[in-house]
Scaffold this motif. Structure first.
Motif, short mmCIF file in Angstrom:
data_model
loop_
_atom_site.label_atom_id
_atom_site.label_comp_id
_atom_site.label_asym_id
_atom_site.label_seq_id
_atom_site.Cartn_x
_atom_site.Cartn_y
_atom_site.Cartn_z
N ASN A 275 0.82 -1.20 0.00
CA ASN A 275 0.00 0.00 0.00
C ASN A 275 0.86 1.26 0.00
OD1 ASN A 275 0.84 -0.36 2.65
ND2 ASN A 275 -1.19 -0.21 3.54
N LEU A 276 2.17 1.11 -0.11
CA LEU A 276 3.04 2.28 -0.29
C LEU A 276 2.78 2.90 -1.66
CD1 LEU A 276 6.50 0.94 0.97
CD2 LEU A 276 5.03 2.63 2.11
N LYS A 277 2.88 4.19 -1.73
CA LYS A 277 2.78 4.88 -3.02
C LYS A 277 4.02 4.55 -3.84
CE LYS A 277 -1.00 7.09 -2.06
NZ LYS A 277 -2.22 6.61 -2.67
N ASP A 278 3.87 4.53 -5.15
CA ASP A 278 4.97 4.20 -6.04
C ASP A 278 6.19 5.08 -5.78
OD1 ASP A 278 6.04 2.67 -8.27
OD2 ASP A 278 5.87 4.52 -9.44
N GLU A 279 5.98 6.35 -5.55
CA GLU A 279 7.11 7.27 -5.35
C GLU A 279 7.85 7.02 -4.03
OE1 GLU A 279 3.25 9.44 -4.34
OE2 GLU A 279 3.97 8.34 -6.09
N VAL B 154 10.50 -9.75 -11.35
CA VAL B 154 9.99 -9.03 -10.18
C VAL B 154 8.87 -8.12 -10.65
CG1 VAL B 154 10.53 -7.41 -8.33
CG2 VAL B 154 12.26 -9.08 -9.05
N ILE B 155 7.72 -8.26 -10.05
CA ILE B 155 6.56 -7.44 -10.39
C ILE B 155 6.16 -6.67 -9.15
CG2 ILE B 155 4.16 -7.43 -11.17
CD1 ILE B 155 6.28 -10.45 -11.86
N LEU B 156 6.21 -5.35 -9.23
CA LEU B 156 5.85 -4.48 -8.12
C LEU B 156 4.44 -3.94 -8.33
CD1 LEU B 156 6.53 -2.81 -5.56
CD2 LEU B 156 7.52 -1.10 -7.11
N ASN B 157 3.61 -4.10 -7.31
CA ASN B 157 2.24 -3.60 -7.33
C ASN B 157 2.05 -2.62 -6.18
OD1 ASN B 157 0.74 -5.38 -9.38
ND2 ASN B 157 1.91 -6.85 -8.18
N PRO B 158 2.44 -1.34 -6.38
CA PRO B 158 2.27 -0.34 -5.32
C PRO B 158 0.85 0.22 -5.31
CG PRO B 158 3.30 0.68 -7.20
CD PRO B 158 3.09 -0.78 -7.55
N ASP B 159 0.58 1.07 -4.34
CA ASP B 159 -0.71 1.78 -4.26
C ASP B 159 -1.91 0.82 -4.13
OD1 ASP B 159 0.48 4.39 -4.64
OD2 ASP B 159 0.65 3.89 -6.76
N ARG B 160 -1.71 -0.34 -3.53
CA ARG B 160 -2.81 -1.28 -3.33
C ARG B 160 -3.58 -0.92 -2.07
NH1 ARG B 160 -3.84 -2.80 -7.80
NH2 ARG B 160 -2.63 -0.98 -8.16
N ARG B 161 -4.85 -1.14 -2.09
CA ARG B 161 -5.67 -0.98 -0.88
C ARG B 161 -5.48 -2.24 -0.06
NH1 ARG B 161 -11.48 1.48 -2.11
NH2 ARG B 161 -11.60 0.85 0.06
N MET B 162 -4.81 -2.11 1.09
CA MET B 162 -4.46 -3.27 1.90
C MET B 162 -4.62 -2.97 3.37
SD MET B 162 -0.89 -4.34 -0.02
CE MET B 162 -0.59 -5.77 1.02
N CYS B 163 -4.88 -4.02 4.13
CA CYS B 163 -4.80 -3.90 5.58
C CYS B 163 -4.24 -5.21 6.11
CB CYS B 163 -6.15 -3.58 6.21
SG CYS B 163 -7.29 -4.95 6.34
N ARG B 164 -3.64 -5.11 7.26
CA ARG B 164 -3.15 -6.29 7.97
C ARG B 164 -3.48 -6.08 9.43
NH1 ARG B 164 2.72 -9.17 8.57
NH2 ARG B 164 1.95 -10.66 10.07
N ASN B 165 -4.13 -7.05 10.02
CA ASN B 165 -4.52 -6.96 11.43
C ASN B 165 -5.42 -5.74 11.67
OD1 ASN B 165 -4.62 -7.89 14.04
ND2 ASN B 165 -2.73 -6.88 14.65
N GLU B 166 -6.33 -5.52 10.75
CA GLU B 166 -7.27 -4.39 10.80
C GLU B 166 -6.57 -3.04 10.87
OE1 GLU B 166 -10.09 -5.13 13.92
OE2 GLU B 166 -11.00 -6.79 12.83
N ASP B 167 -5.41 -2.96 10.24
CA ASP B 167 -4.58 -1.75 10.25
C ASP B 167 -4.12 -1.47 8.82
OD1 ASP B 167 -2.69 0.24 10.66
OD2 ASP B 167 -1.43 -0.96 11.99
N THR B 168 -4.35 -0.26 8.35
CA THR B 168 -3.98 0.10 6.97
C THR B 168 -2.64 0.83 6.88
OG1 THR B 168 -5.26 2.14 7.08
CG2 THR B 168 -6.38 0.18 6.18
N LEU C 53 2.96 -7.60 1.05
CA LEU C 53 2.77 -9.03 0.86
C LEU C 53 3.62 -9.43 -0.32
CD1 LEU C 53 1.21 -11.76 1.29
CD2 LEU C 53 -0.45 -10.87 -0.35
N ILE C 54 4.52 -10.41 -0.11
CA ILE C 54 5.41 -10.84 -1.17
C ILE C 54 5.15 -12.31 -1.45
CG2 ILE C 54 7.82 -11.14 -1.88
CD1 ILE C 54 7.46 -8.99 1.02
#
Length: 110
Positions: free
Chosen positions: A9-13, A40-54, A59-60
Motif C-alpha cells: 500500500n506504499l505509493k509508487d514514489e 519481479v513485479i511491483l504492485n504499489p498503491d494497493r488498498r491493503m490492511c493487515r490486522n485491521e490496520d492500513t 505481501l510478497i
C-alpha cells in the motif's frame, strides 16, 4: 525462474527506483538462482490492511522451482524479512511472505 510479486500500500514514489533490481539480486543470492531468470513485479498503491490496520504493509509471493521446504523456508524468511523491511522502510511485523512451489513443467520459458 523465480517470480516475485510484491503488493504494497506504499505509493509508487515511496519505493526506490532500483527496487526491482535489488529484489532480483536478493532473491538470486538467497535462493541461489540466476538473476537472468528472475522476474519481479511491483504492485504499489494497493488498498491493503493487515490486522485491521492500513498502515504501510507488504505481501510478497515468491514462486520458484525446487527450493522450498519446511527445513529451508525459515532461513529464507529471516533473510527476506530483513531485506524487505530495510528496503521498504516497513517493520518486519508488517511484512508477509508466501512461498509457492512451482513444478518445472508448469512454466514455459526458453
Amino acid at each position: 525462474m523465480p517470480m516475485i510479486f510484491v503488493y504494497t500500500n506504499l505509493k509508487d514514489e515511496k519505493v526506490a527506483a532500483d527496487f526491482e533490481i535489488n529484489t532480483s539480486r536478493c532473491v538470486s543470492e538467497v535462493l541461489n538462482k540466476p538473476k537472468e531468470r528472475i522476474h519481479v513485479i511491483l504492485n504499489p498503491d494497493r488498498r491493503m490492511c493487515r490486522n485491521e490496520d492500513t498502515s504501510p504493509c507488504v505481501l510478497i509471493e515468491i514462486h520458484s522451482i525446487g527450493v522450498f521446504s519446511a527445513d529451508k523456508n525459515p532461513g529464507y524468511t529471516e533473510k527476506f524479512m530483513e531485506f524487505f523491511s530495510n528496503t521498504l522502510g516497513i517493520p518486519k511485523s508488517r511484512v508477509t511472505l508466501v512461498y509457492k512451489a512451482v513444478e518445472a513443467h508448469m512454466v514455459g520459458i526458453l
